[in-house]
Scaffold this motif. Structure first.
Motif, PDB file in Angstrom:
ATOM      1  N   ASP A  46      11.375  74.347 -20.936  1.00 17.73           N
ATOM      2  CA  ASP A  46      10.713  73.062 -20.652  1.00 17.73           C
ATOM      3  C   ASP A  46      10.264  72.381 -21.941  1.00 17.73           C
ATOM      4  O   ASP A  46      10.473  71.174 -22.125  1.00 17.73           O
ATOM      5  CB  ASP A  46       9.503  73.260 -19.729  1.00 17.73           C
ATOM      6  CG  ASP A  46       9.898  73.502 -18.289  1.00 17.73           C
ATOM      7  OD1 ASP A  46      11.082  73.273 -17.949  1.00 17.73           O
ATOM      8  OD2 ASP A  46       9.020  73.943 -17.503  1.00 17.73           O
ATOM      9  N   VAL A  47       9.653  73.148 -22.832  1.00 20.41           N
ATOM     10  CA  VAL A  47       9.192  72.585 -24.102  1.00 20.41           C
ATOM     11  C   VAL A  47      10.386  72.045 -24.889  1.00 20.41           C
ATOM     12  O   VAL A  47      10.349  70.918 -25.417  1.00 20.41           O
ATOM     13  CB  VAL A  47       8.415  73.642 -24.927  1.00 20.41           C
ATOM     14  CG1 VAL A  47       8.207  73.186 -26.361  1.00 20.41           C
ATOM     15  CG2 VAL A  47       7.075  73.943 -24.265  1.00 20.41           C
ATOM     16  N   GLN A  48      11.451  72.823 -24.950  1.00 19.35           N
ATOM     17  CA  GLN A  48      12.645  72.384 -25.694  1.00 19.35           C
ATOM     18  C   GLN A  48      13.244  71.129 -25.056  1.00 19.35           C
ATOM     19  O   GLN A  48      13.648  70.198 -25.764  1.00 19.35           O
ATOM     20  CB  GLN A  48      13.704  73.489 -25.750  1.00 19.35           C
ATOM     21  CG  GLN A  48      13.266  74.759 -26.436  1.00 19.35           C
ATOM     22  CD  GLN A  48      12.972  74.605 -27.929  1.00 19.35           C
ATOM     23  OE1 GLN A  48      12.508  73.575 -28.402  1.00 19.35           O
ATOM     24  NE2 GLN A  48      13.209  75.680 -28.655  1.00 19.35           N
ATOM     25  N   SER A  49      13.283  71.083 -23.731  1.00 17.38           N
ATOM     26  CA  SER A  49      13.842  69.916 -23.035  1.00 17.38           C
ATOM     27  C   SER A  49      13.007  68.671 -23.299  1.00 17.38           C
ATOM     28  O   SER A  49      13.544  67.576 -23.536  1.00 17.38           O
ATOM     29  CB  SER A  49      13.917  70.167 -21.532  1.00 17.38           C
ATOM     30  OG  SER A  49      14.792  71.211 -21.258  1.00 17.38           O
ATOM     31  N   GLN A  50      11.690  68.815 -23.260  1.00 18.32           N
ATOM     32  CA  GLN A  50      10.799  67.667 -23.508  1.00 18.32           C
ATOM     33  C   GLN A  50      10.949  67.179 -24.942  1.00 18.32           C
ATOM     34  O   GLN A  50      11.002  65.966 -25.190  1.00 18.32           O
ATOM     35  CB  GLN A  50       9.339  68.040 -23.222  1.00 18.32           C
ATOM     36  CG  GLN A  50       9.042  68.218 -21.753  1.00 18.32           C
ATOM     37  CD  GLN A  50       7.657  68.787 -21.511  1.00 18.32           C
ATOM     38  OE1 GLN A  50       6.875  68.997 -22.428  1.00 18.32           O
ATOM     39  NE2 GLN A  50       7.346  69.044 -20.239  1.00 18.32           N
ATOM     40  N   ARG A  51      11.040  68.089 -25.858  1.00 19.26           N
ATOM     41  CA  ARG A  51      11.188  67.693 -27.264  1.00 19.26           C
ATOM     42  C   ARG A  51      12.549  67.028 -27.488  1.00 19.26           C
ATOM     43  O   ARG A  51      12.652  66.053 -28.229  1.00 19.26           O
ATOM     44  CB  ARG A  51      11.006  68.900 -28.185  1.00 19.26           C
ATOM     45  CG  ARG A  51       9.552  69.416 -28.152  1.00 19.26           C
ATOM     46  CD  ARG A  51       9.353  70.570 -29.076  1.00 19.26           C
ATOM     47  NE  ARG A  51       9.180  70.190 -30.456  1.00 19.26           N
ATOM     48  CZ  ARG A  51       8.035  69.809 -31.008  1.00 19.26           C
ATOM     49  NH1 ARG A  51       6.961  69.718 -30.259  1.00 19.26           N
ATOM     50  NH2 ARG A  51       7.971  69.519 -32.276  1.00 19.26           N
TER      51      ARG A  51
ATOM     52  N   MET B 267      13.118  70.495 -32.635  1.00 19.99           N
ATOM     53  CA  MET B 267      13.028  71.597 -31.679  1.00 19.99           C
ATOM     54  C   MET B 267      11.913  72.560 -32.092  1.00 19.99           C
ATOM     55  O   MET B 267      11.707  72.809 -33.275  1.00 19.99           O
ATOM     56  CB  MET B 267      14.356  72.356 -31.608  1.00 19.99           C
ATOM     57  CG  MET B 267      15.532  71.503 -31.133  1.00 19.99           C
ATOM     58  SD  MET B 267      15.259  70.760 -29.534  1.00 19.99           S
ATOM     59  CE  MET B 267      15.551  72.134 -28.495  1.00 19.99           C
ATOM     60  N   PHE B 268      11.263  73.092 -31.077  1.00 21.36           N
ATOM     61  CA  PHE B 268      10.193  74.050 -31.314  1.00 21.36           C
ATOM     62  C   PHE B 268      10.814  75.405 -31.664  1.00 21.36           C
ATOM     63  O   PHE B 268      11.708  75.886 -30.976  1.00 21.36           O
ATOM     64  CB  PHE B 268       9.323  74.195 -30.062  1.00 21.36           C
ATOM     65  CG  PHE B 268       8.317  75.300 -30.155  1.00 21.36           C
ATOM     66  CD1 PHE B 268       7.199  75.191 -30.965  1.00 21.36           C
ATOM     67  CD2 PHE B 268       8.501  76.484 -29.449  1.00 21.36           C
ATOM     68  CE1 PHE B 268       6.279  76.218 -31.050  1.00 21.36           C
ATOM     69  CE2 PHE B 268       7.587  77.517 -29.527  1.00 21.36           C
ATOM     70  CZ  PHE B 268       6.473  77.382 -30.330  1.00 21.36           C
ATOM     71  N   MET B 269      10.344  76.005 -32.732  1.00 17.41           N
ATOM     72  CA  MET B 269      10.817  77.333 -33.143  1.00 17.41           C
ATOM     73  C   MET B 269       9.635  78.305 -33.092  1.00 17.41           C
ATOM     74  O   MET B 269       8.700  78.174 -33.892  1.00 17.41           O
ATOM     75  CB  MET B 269      11.377  77.300 -34.566  1.00 17.41           C
ATOM     76  CG  MET B 269      12.778  76.718 -34.668  1.00 17.41           C
ATOM     77  SD  MET B 269      13.923  77.606 -33.626  1.00 17.41           S
ATOM     78  CE  MET B 269      14.494  78.843 -34.732  1.00 17.41           C
ATOM     79  N   PRO B 270       9.676  79.246 -32.159  1.00 14.26           N
ATOM     80  CA  PRO B 270       8.596  80.250 -32.117  1.00 14.26           C
ATOM     81  C   PRO B 270       8.595  81.045 -33.417  1.00 14.26           C
ATOM     82  O   PRO B 270       9.623  81.147 -34.094  1.00 14.26           O
ATOM     83  CB  PRO B 270       8.971  81.145 -30.944  1.00 14.26           C
ATOM     84  CG  PRO B 270       9.987  80.391 -30.158  1.00 14.26           C
ATOM     85  CD  PRO B 270      10.656  79.463 -31.114  1.00 14.26           C
TER      86      PRO B 270
END
Length: 188
Positions: free
Chosen positions: A53-58, A65-68
């Motif tokens: 979800d976070v990746q899709s929103q970004r 892209m969010f990278m943990p």
């Protein structure tokens, strides 16, 4: 943290040396699989879903892209989960083998005790017969006593193989670390 702790716990191979103890471990293992692990699987799936979800929103907002952080990526989580399942499978196989081994030892022990009891009863009966024969020293019963003595001697010779079998059973129980080996050794 839970997965790593479970991997360490499931990797232990110091099982109790009794059938009851191994059965309790098997019950605990089944409880882990049916009660403890399923909520953790749901938790893992939810983490994966949230990351998606976070990746899709970004992506939708054309943001980076969010990278943990290292060690917290989905691939890391999936690798640890795979390791958990591997260790879980190994634990199940080893527990089943130990359960079969303990059941076999219990059956062998029961068979040994039955045979020892029969042998001891026979020996006690023969002692009684010999005592009775020793008390009767009449000339008329010498022939009968001699025949009884020969029958007893033949019984002893025939029973030699049974004694060897008993000794072999006792040796196997001791070699397999049967939990009641001292008692078995006393009987043998």
């Amino acid at each position: 943290a839970w997965m790593r702790a479970k991997i360490a716990e499931l990797g232990k191979r110091d099982f109790p040396n009794t059938l009851d103890g191994v059965q309790q471990l098997m019950t605990a293992f089944t409880r882990y699989r049916t009660e403890e692990k399923p909520p953790k699987y749901v938790e893992r799936s939810n983490i994966e879903l949230q990351l998606f979800d976070v990746q899709s929103q970004r992506r939708a907002t054309k943001r980076k892209m969010f990278m943990p952080p290292e060690g917290r990526m989905m691939t890391d989580l999936n690798n640890v989960w795979s390791k958990l399942e591997q260790v879980e499978h190994e634990r199940e196989m080893v527990l089943r083998e130990e359960l079969v081994r303990q059941e076999k030892l219990e059956q062998l022990s029961a068979k040994f005790v039955r045979k020892v009891t029969l042998r001891q009863s026979w020996l006690h009966d023969m002692e009684q017969v010999l005592e009775d024969m020793g008390r009767k020293v009449e000339m008329s019963s010498v022939d009968a006593s001699l025949k009884r003595y020969e029958a007893i001697n033949a019984g002893i010779m025939a029973g030699e193989g049974r004694i060897i079998t008993l000794m072999d059973m006792a040796e196997e129980l001791v070699a397999e670390r049967y939990h009641d080996s001292p008692t078995i050794q006393q009987c043998a």
